[in-house]
Design a protein around this motif. Sequence first.
Motif, PDB file in Angstrom:
ATOM      1  N   ILE A  99       0.837  -1.206   0.000  1.00 52.20           N
ATOM      2  CA  ILE A  99       0.000   0.000   0.000  1.00 52.20           C
ATOM      3  C   ILE A  99       0.871   1.255   0.000  1.00 52.20           C
ATOM      4  O   ILE A  99       0.652   2.191  -0.779  1.00 52.20           O
ATOM      5  N   TYR A 100       1.874   1.267   0.858  1.00 54.40           N
ATOM      6  CA  TYR A 100       2.718   2.456   0.997  1.00 54.40           C
ATOM      7  C   TYR A 100       3.556   2.685  -0.257  1.00 54.40           C
ATOM      8  O   TYR A 100       3.732   3.831  -0.693  1.00 54.40           O
ATOM      9  N   THR A 101       4.057   1.610  -0.852  1.00 49.33           N
ATOM     10  CA  THR A 101       4.845   1.740  -2.079  1.00 49.33           C
ATOM     11  C   THR A 101       4.003   2.308  -3.216  1.00 49.33           C
ATOM     12  O   THR A 101       4.441   3.217  -3.936  1.00 49.33           O
ATOM     13  N   VAL A 102       2.786   1.796  -3.363  1.00 45.12           N
ATOM     14  CA  VAL A 102       1.887   2.305  -4.395  1.00 45.12           C
ATOM     15  C   VAL A 102       1.562   3.769  -4.138  1.00 45.12           C
ATOM     16  O   VAL A 102       1.541   4.596  -5.067  1.00 45.12           O
ATOM     17  N   LEU A 181       2.955   2.847   9.723  1.00 38.46           N
ATOM     18  CA  LEU A 181       3.918   3.643  10.493  1.00 38.46           C
ATOM     19  C   LEU A 181       5.333   3.121  10.285  1.00 38.46           C
ATOM     20  O   LEU A 181       6.280   3.902  10.129  1.00 38.46           O
ATOM     21  N   TRP A 182       5.492   1.800  10.289  1.00 38.44           N
ATOM     22  CA  TRP A 182       6.827   1.230  10.073  1.00 38.44           C
ATOM     23  C   TRP A 182       7.307   1.528   8.649  1.00 38.44           C
ATOM     24  O   TRP A 182       8.483   1.807   8.437  1.00 38.44           O
ATOM     25  N   CYS A 183       6.403   1.484   7.686  1.00 36.63           N
ATOM     26  CA  CYS A 183       6.766   1.821   6.302  1.00 36.63           C
ATOM     27  C   CYS A 183       7.223   3.274   6.204  1.00 36.63           C
ATOM     28  O   CYS A 183       8.220   3.581   5.525  1.00 36.63           O
ATOM     29  N   ALA A 184       6.498   4.166   6.873  1.00 38.48           N
ATOM     30  CA  ALA A 184       6.854   5.584   6.844  1.00 38.48           C
ATOM     31  C   ALA A 184       8.229   5.810   7.463  1.00 38.48           C
ATOM     32  O   ALA A 184       9.024   6.626   6.973  1.00 38.48           O
ATOM     33  N   ASN A 185       8.523   5.086   8.542  1.00 36.64           N
ATOM     34  CA  ASN A 185       9.845   5.197   9.163  1.00 36.64           C
ATOM     35  C   ASN A 185      10.944   4.713   8.229  1.00 36.64           C
ATOM     36  O   ASN A 185      12.014   5.331   8.141  1.00 36.64           O
ATOM     37  N   VAL A 186      10.687   3.612   7.549  1.00 33.43           N
ATOM     38  CA  VAL A 186      11.682   3.093   6.602  1.00 33.43           C
ATOM     39  C   VAL A 186      11.985   4.133   5.527  1.00 33.43           C
ATOM     40  O   VAL A 186      13.147   4.423   5.221  1.00 33.43           O
ATOM     41  N   LEU A 187      10.940   4.723   4.950  1.00 27.73           N
ATOM     42  CA  LEU A 187      11.148   5.736   3.929  1.00 27.73           C
ATOM     43  C   LEU A 187      11.849   6.962   4.496  1.00 27.73           C
ATOM     44  O   LEU A 187      12.763   7.519   3.869  1.00 27.73           O
ATOM     45  N   GLY A 188      11.437   7.404   5.690  1.00 27.45           N
ATOM     46  CA  GLY A 188      12.040   8.579   6.304  1.00 27.45           C
ATOM     47  C   GLY A 188      13.534   8.424   6.514  1.00 27.45           C
ATOM     48  O   GLY A 188      14.323   9.329   6.193  1.00 27.45           O
ATOM     49  N   TYR A 189      13.945   7.281   7.043  1.00 27.82           N
ATOM     50  CA  TYR A 189      15.366   7.038   7.269  1.00 27.82           C
ATOM     51  C   TYR A 189      16.098   6.811   5.944  1.00 27.82           C
ATOM     52  O   TYR A 189      17.245   7.256   5.770  1.00 27.82           O
ATOM     53  N   ALA A 190      15.443   6.125   4.999  1.00 26.41           N
ATOM     54  CA  ALA A 190      16.090   5.841   3.711  1.00 26.41           C
ATOM     55  C   ALA A 190      16.373   7.120   2.944  1.00 26.41           C
ATOM     56  O   ALA A 190      17.481   7.316   2.421  1.00 26.41           O
ATOM     57  N   VAL A 191      15.379   8.007   2.871  1.00 30.35           N
ATOM     58  CA  VAL A 191      15.567   9.222   2.082  1.00 30.35           C
ATOM     59  C   VAL A 191      16.553  10.163   2.771  1.00 30.35           C
ATOM     60  O   VAL A 191      17.330  10.860   2.103  1.00 30.35           O
ATOM     61  N   SER A 192      16.574  10.168   4.103  1.00 30.82           N
ATOM     62  CA  SER A 192      17.528  11.010   4.832  1.00 30.82           C
ATOM     63  C   SER A 192      18.954  10.515   4.622  1.00 30.82           C
ATOM     64  O   SER A 192      19.883  11.314   4.425  1.00 30.82           O
ATOM     65  N   THR A 193      19.138   9.207   4.661  1.00 35.66           N
ATOM     66  CA  THR A 193      20.460   8.621   4.443  1.00 35.66           C
ATOM     67  C   THR A 193      20.912   8.829   3.005  1.00 35.66           C
ATOM     68  O   THR A 193      22.075   9.161   2.744  1.00 35.66           O
ATOM     69  N   PHE A 238       8.834  18.050  -2.608  1.00 33.87           N
ATOM     70  CA  PHE A 238       8.053  16.813  -2.651  1.00 33.87           C
ATOM     71  C   PHE A 238       7.726  16.313  -1.254  1.00 33.87           C
ATOM     72  O   PHE A 238       6.563  16.038  -0.932  1.00 33.87           O
ATOM     73  N   PHE A 239       8.726  16.175  -0.404  1.00 33.74           N
ATOM     74  CA  PHE A 239       8.472  15.590   0.915  1.00 33.74           C
ATOM     75  C   PHE A 239       7.774  16.564   1.855  1.00 33.74           C
ATOM     76  O   PHE A 239       7.017  16.142   2.732  1.00 33.74           O
ATOM     77  N   ASN A 240       7.995  17.866   1.687  1.00 38.09           N
ATOM     78  CA  ASN A 240       7.245  18.835   2.487  1.00 38.09           C
ATOM     79  C   ASN A 240       5.778  18.878   2.082  1.00 38.09           C
ATOM     80  O   ASN A 240       4.890  19.018   2.923  1.00 38.09           O
ATOM     81  N   GLY A 241       5.528  18.780   0.780  1.00 39.57           N
ATOM     82  CA  GLY A 241       4.165  18.955   0.285  1.00 39.57           C
ATOM     83  C   GLY A 241       3.472  17.681  -0.149  1.00 39.57           C
ATOM     84  O   GLY A 241       2.273  17.696  -0.400  1.00 39.57           O
ATOM     85  N   ARG A 242       4.151  16.598  -0.308  1.00 39.82           N
ATOM     86  CA  ARG A 242       3.620  15.275  -0.610  1.00 39.82           C
ATOM     87  C   ARG A 242       4.683  14.309  -0.121  1.00 39.82           C
ATOM     88  O   ARG A 242       5.857  14.650  -0.120  1.00 39.82           O
ATOM     89  N   PRO A 243       4.363  13.120   0.248  1.00 39.73           N
ATOM     90  CA  PRO A 243       3.018  12.555   0.259  1.00 39.73           C
ATOM     91  C   PRO A 243       2.245  12.765   1.567  1.00 39.73           C
ATOM     92  O   PRO A 243       1.071  12.458   1.638  1.00 39.73           O
ATOM     93  N   GLY A 244       2.922  13.308   2.601  1.00 42.73           N
ATOM     94  CA  GLY A 244       2.283  13.422   3.911  1.00 42.73           C
ATOM     95  C   GLY A 244       1.077  14.326   3.964  1.00 42.73           C
ATOM     96  O   GLY A 244       0.051  13.983   4.550  1.00 42.73           O
TER      97      GLY A 244
END
Length: 321
Positions: A99-102, A181-193, A238-244
């Motif tokens: 769901i999160y990937t889509v 929530l776990w998916c969002a954390n994975v993306l958050g850490y991945a994009v920051s790294t 993108f991350f400030n205005g989407r997808p959150g």
Amino acid sequence: MAAHQEKKLSEERKHKSTQNGTRTSQAQWGRAWEVDWFSLASILFLLMFAPLIVYYFIMSCDQYQCSLIDPLIDLLTGNKHLSDIWNKTPTLTYRAAGIYTVWVTFQVFLYVFIPDFCHKFLPGYVGGVQEGAVTPAGVVNKYEINGLQAWIITHVLWFANAYYFHWFSPTIIFDNWIPLLWCANVLGYAVSTFAMTKSYFFPTNANDCKFTGNFFYDYMMGIEFNPRIGKWFDFKLFFNGRPGIVAWTLINLSYAAKQQELYGQVTNSMILVNVLQGIYVLDFFWNEAWYLKTIDICHDHFGWYLGWGDCVWLPYLYTLQ
């Protein structure tokens, strides 16, 4: 004598600002060049505890009817152990990951590949290609302002599914809330790294980078000013205005749908939250071109603060109501 001292101080400030290969005008721009102990302590605290704070709030609502005190009382009195609480927390699932990937992929598609058309028929709305502020390196980035369009398309599809297509349940976000929530954390850490790695090896503009030499500060506050992939994919916008933020109103709608499913009605308070927060989100997208002139775009670098914050903190804490 005083004039001489003032001139000396001015020369010292100029020397400090040029040590890192930058102009004097950049000395007060954006984040720090050097890290004091208080900033470092604050950053370490946030890196260690901000994800736990979000988890604690969400867990409290999931297991304790949103009481922030009862979990602590249970732990202090020995009624429960941390393992008891953790074992009742839903884990990451393949369904949530799908769901999160889509979701993120769809928002990337709307952001990058669908030029704005709303500005052509909405009086007063400013969309399409717009210029941002001049960066310290003298760069003027161009942005495709199409957030309102992305929000409209997303919500039209959401309601079309709910009332006609029935591809998925409108309660899908509620039903997968903690696994997401776990998916969002994975993306958050991945994009920051990724953003930090990119700043070292292939920055969009090396002259708009800031390095302090402190790993934790650089990871938290970001090094690159405007990291981009290609011409149009701007990480900050993108991350400030989407997808959150696009998801914000969908989250509220999903909870309203669950309330209707469980109780056969939607309460006045749920309607009020949906309406007021919907106005807030629409106001953001209506003024997205103005957003290019705010602190987020004009001064913040892109690091964990924005990457993880936009993926996790924003959608999960702003929707607690």
